[in-house]
Design a protein around this motif. Sequence first.
Motif, PDB file in Angstrom:
ATOM      1  N   ARG A 240       0.204   8.086  -9.393  1.00  0.00           N
ATOM      2  CA  ARG A 240      -0.394   9.346  -8.925  1.00  0.00           C
ATOM      3  C   ARG A 240      -1.328   9.948  -9.969  1.00  0.00           C
ATOM      4  O   ARG A 240      -1.970  10.961  -9.717  1.00  0.00           O
TER       5      ARG A 240
ATOM      6  N   GLN B 121      -6.325   2.457  -3.458  1.00  0.00           N
ATOM      7  CA  GLN B 121      -6.319   1.657  -2.234  1.00  0.00           C
ATOM      8  C   GLN B 121      -7.540   0.742  -2.164  1.00  0.00           C
ATOM      9  O   GLN B 121      -7.427  -0.427  -1.814  1.00  0.00           O
ATOM     10  N   ARG B 122      -8.691   1.273  -2.528  1.00  0.00           N
ATOM     11  CA  ARG B 122      -9.921   0.472  -2.512  1.00  0.00           C
ATOM     12  C   ARG B 122      -9.810  -0.690  -3.481  1.00  0.00           C
ATOM     13  O   ARG B 122     -10.142  -1.832  -3.157  1.00  0.00           O
TER      14      ARG B 122
ATOM     15  N   ALA C 248       1.086   4.146  -2.938  1.00  0.00           N
ATOM     16  CA  ALA C 248       0.878   5.569  -2.642  1.00  0.00           C
ATOM     17  C   ALA C 248       2.067   6.416  -3.074  1.00  0.00           C
ATOM     18  O   ALA C 248       1.902   7.566  -3.482  1.00  0.00           O
TER      19      ALA C 248
ATOM     20  N   SER D 247       0.833  -1.216   0.000  1.00  0.00           N
ATOM     21  CA  SER D 247       0.000   0.000   0.000  1.00  0.00           C
ATOM     22  C   SER D 247       0.859   1.253   0.000  1.00  0.00           C
ATOM     23  O   SER D 247       0.565   2.219  -0.711  1.00  0.00           O
TER      24      SER D 247
ATOM     25  N   PRO E  13      -6.642   8.836  -8.179  1.00  0.00           N
ATOM     26  CA  PRO E  13      -6.852   9.170  -6.763  1.00  0.00           C
ATOM     27  C   PRO E  13      -6.360   8.037  -5.846  1.00  0.00           C
ATOM     28  O   PRO E  13      -6.679   6.858  -6.072  1.00  0.00           O
ATOM     29  N   ALA E  14      -5.603   8.395  -4.829  1.00  0.00           N
ATOM     30  CA  ALA E  14      -5.007   7.401  -3.924  1.00  0.00           C
ATOM     31  C   ALA E  14      -6.066   6.528  -3.258  1.00  0.00           C
ATOM     32  O   ALA E  14      -5.876   5.314  -3.115  1.00  0.00           O
ATOM     33  N   GLU E  15      -7.193   7.119  -2.869  1.00  0.00           N
ATOM     34  CA  GLU E  15      -8.247   6.348  -2.195  1.00  0.00           C
ATOM     35  C   GLU E  15      -8.829   5.297  -3.132  1.00  0.00           C
ATOM     36  O   GLU E  15      -9.160   4.189  -2.716  1.00  0.00           O
ATOM     37  N   ASP E  16      -8.979   5.663  -4.408  1.00  0.00           N
ATOM     38  CA  ASP E  16      -9.512   4.740  -5.402  1.00  0.00           C
ATOM     39  C   ASP E  16      -8.545   3.566  -5.601  1.00  0.00           C
ATOM     40  O   ASP E  16      -8.967   2.405  -5.641  1.00  0.00           O
TER      41      ASP E  16
ATOM     42  N   ASN F  39      -7.342  -3.296  -2.203  1.00  0.00           N
ATOM     43  CA  ASN F  39      -7.956  -4.081  -1.127  1.00  0.00           C
ATOM     44  C   ASN F  39      -8.979  -5.072  -1.665  1.00  0.00           C
ATOM     45  O   ASN F  39      -9.057  -6.209  -1.184  1.00  0.00           O
TER      46      ASN F  39
END
Length: 151
Positions: free
Chosen positions: A67, A75-76, A61, A57, A70-73, A79
């Motif tokens: 980059r 990560q989701r 990042a 992870s 989006p980092a959240e996208d 996962n």
Amino acid sequence: MALWDRIKESASTMQTQLNAKKNDLKSGAFRDASMAMCALVAAADGSIDPAERQRVSSLIAGNEVLRNFPAEDLQRRFNDYCQQLTSDFEVGKVSILQTIGKVGKKPTEARAVIQIGIVIGGADGNFDNTERAVVREACFAAGITPNEFDL
């Protein structure tokens, strides 16, 4: 040169090559295949321990090319792919290889996904045989000859 140094040098060279292509790597298929590859390498031995998941992870990042998204996208998605692999490794692996195969029609993206796998696998200085094997399988899924990457 020691094996450790060659692995680190190879991962560094691949990251430099990826950075040079950053502007060509913005598609959703590349994003998905990259996260699938990261999960596949993290789970190469059939399981993902929390420390390895966190390490990957962090690498995601900090990766300049990723980059673009989006980092959240990212990560989701990472996962979600990890969950597929931990639920049923063999079934999850088939699904993930299919996702990686979707970039096969775009050679620049396909090679970049393989390079990301090598960068992730070699980041700890030990690109082990199980990691090499899953990246080799990903090469076949993406229509790339593994020899191109010394796999």
